[in-house]
Design an enzyme around this catalytic site. Structure first.
Site, PDB file in Angstrom:
ATOM      1  N   PRO A 181      15.178 -27.911  16.106  1.00 43.38           N
ATOM      2  CG  PRO A 181      16.502 -26.900  14.467  1.00 43.38           C
ATOM      3  CD  PRO A 181      16.234 -28.230  15.118  1.00 43.38           C
ATOM      4  CE1 TYR A 182       6.731 -28.517  14.517  1.00 44.69           C
ATOM      5  CE2 TYR A 182       7.224 -30.633  15.556  1.00 44.69           C
ATOM      6  CZ  TYR A 182       6.307 -29.688  15.112  1.00 44.69           C
ATOM      7  OH  TYR A 182       4.965 -29.924  15.255  1.00 44.69           O
ATOM      8  N   GLY A 183      10.952 -28.418  17.662  1.00 45.68           N
ATOM      9  CA  GLY A 183      10.514 -28.396  19.051  1.00 45.68           C
ATOM     10  C   GLY A 183      10.876 -27.101  19.750  1.00 45.68           C
TER      11      GLY A 183
END
Length: 478
Positions: free
Chosen positions: A281-283
């Site tokens: 989810p960060y990327g």
């Protein structure tokens, strides 16, 4: 960014009509070089006191009833003393006291109004000046943002930091203000970028020339546990900043992105043309932000630079700033912080996640970039940003190091014997990531200079040893 390891905020009558009180927001606060960190803002407190004092003065004047005739005369009261009548003097004395008190209140209010910054000349932050570039640094109280602010101030930029301190340190801001106390150099505004009204107010009250957007939560492991936080904080907040820039004609954006947008490429090293297939989810949130920026840029003259950087280490070589994550976030922190915690005995050793990757020693391979070099890349990007141009660059050393190599370098840098526990893989991590930085060298004339891993760790360790409690608590700072 993933690194393969983890550890264990008109008329008088109208003045007299009571209005319903609204809950006070504290999303925006300015902290100047000599201003304490308080909540609510000092200006809000001043205006509240001014309004209350002014209304009291008006009420007292009305009580005097200068021009209001009495429908019936009040009989004089008297009392006898030695056969003579004497009129009671209290009425006259009370009248004089009221006049004096009302005059004092009005004089006090006028004096305080003159002391208000809004009564004086406009703030230098609210106007454009020839030869001075005013940069808004979001997340400027954080690890990378504070180092970038230091560099910008050293290079004579005017800087406004906006940060909600959820991950940043007010202590870092205090260090910067002590280093650059001159008026018009640095201001800090406490605000949440998720509050569109607050953000628009900040843009309307300040004359920004450029924005460097660092603010973001940035832990791969945490993003897999709480993905919605990451989409709100990264993607939604970037949209709010971009909209404010568009409304207020701020036409230069330097966006802090990440190599995590590439996911796990089939081929190394990673170039800017490598397909973006984020696996956490960060990327994904960062890639969404990039897509929004690029879509907007197609129909605008905004100068945009997107920097996808790799794993950040190190600290200010002169020992003024460092990395100080909140204790509750150590579990998700960078590998350097994990090593230092183990070396200081804060944690019982170092936990390395994953030893079965398809790499020479089984541990993840990463490209470690010194924060000083990273900041230099942002300044180069700002200097080279051109209207209507979009630049996308990888920021790394071009060399990959395994987690095991990193641990050995950390042991040498700290001189500590660090116990290492090898654990199963962390969700969302990938085996090997390192950059091809040739494009940024070719177009911006930038290359990493601090490439000695052990030396970068020695510099960071020196700050850690002299700051056992990071920047300290707010009570200690102020």
């Amino acid at each position: 960014m993933a690194d393969g390891t983890i550890t264990g905020d008109s008329s008088i009558s109208s003045l007299l009509i009571p209005k319903p009180r609204q809950k006070e927001k504290t999303t925006i606060q300015k902290l100047g070089p000599r201003t304490q960190f308080v909540c609510p803002t000092l200006s809000s407190l001043f205006h509240r006191f001014w309004n209350a004092a002014f209304v009291r003065g008006i009420l007292l004047l009305q009580m005097l009833n200068f021009n209001k005739p009495r429908t019936q005369p009040r009989p004089n009261r008297s009392y006898a003393l030695g056969g003579m009548d004497h009129t009671e003097p209290n009425k006259k004395k009370g009248f004089v006291r009221k006049i004096i008190f009302a005059s004092f209140l009005i004089a006090l209010c006028i004096f305080m109004l003159k002391q208000s910054p809004s009564f004086r000349s406009p703030s230098p932050f609210s106007r454009h000046e020839t030869g001075i570039t005013h940069v808004l640094v979001t997340g400027g109280a954080g690890y990378i943002g504070s180092h970038a602010t230091l560099r910008l101030l050293k290079d004579s930029y005017r800087v406004t930091i906006v940060d909600n301190l959820s991950r940043g340190n007010i202590g870092a801001v205090k260090v910067l203000q002590d280093l650059f106390p001159q008026p018009g150099r640095l201001q800090f505004i406490y605000a949440d970028l998720g509050d569109a009204k607050a953000v628009n107010k900040i843009f309307s009250e300040n004359a920004f020339d450029a924005v460097i957007h660092f603010a973001a939560v940035a832990y791969v492991g945490e993003s897999t546990l709480d993905p919605l936080k990451y989409y709100h904080n990264i993607t939604s907040n970037t949209l709010v900043v971009l909209e404010a820039m568009s409304i207020h004609n701020v036409n230069t954006l330097i966006y802090s992105s990440t190599c995590a947008t590439y996911g796990e490429p089939e081929k190394m090293p990673i170039t800017e043309e490598t397909p973006q297939n984020p696996i956490n989810p960060y990327g994904k949130a960062k890639k969404m932000s990039e897509d929004i920026i690029q879509d907007f840029h197609q129909n605008s003259d905004m100068a945009v630079m997107i920097l996808r950087y790799f794993n950040v280490i190190g600290s200010d070589p002169e020992g003024r700033l460092g990395e100080a994550p909140r204790p509750e976030l150590r579990e998700h922190g960078r590998i350097s912080g994990a090593c230092f915690d183990a070396a200081r005995g804060i944690t019982n050793g170092l936990k390395v996640r994953g030893t079965d990757y398809k790499t020479p020693d089984g541990t993840c391979i990463r490209d470690y970039i010194d924060v000083t070099d990273l900041v230099d890349a942002h300044v180069k990007a700002l200097e080279n940003a051109k209207p209507g141009h979009l630049g996308i660059y990888n920021v790394g050393t071009g060399k990959g190091r395994s987690v095991k190599e990193f641990v050995e370098a950390c042991k040498k840098a700290t001189g500590a014997s660090i116990k290492v526990d090898y654990l199963p893989r962390r969700p969302g991590d990938y085996a090997e990531v390192y950059s091809d930085p040739s494009k940024i060298l070719r177009e911006l004339n930038w290359s990493a200079r601090h490439t000695d891993l052990e030396k970068s760790l020695e510099v960071a360790w020196k700050w850690q040893k002299s700051h056992h409690n990071g920047y300290g608590s707010i009570k200690t700072i102020f």
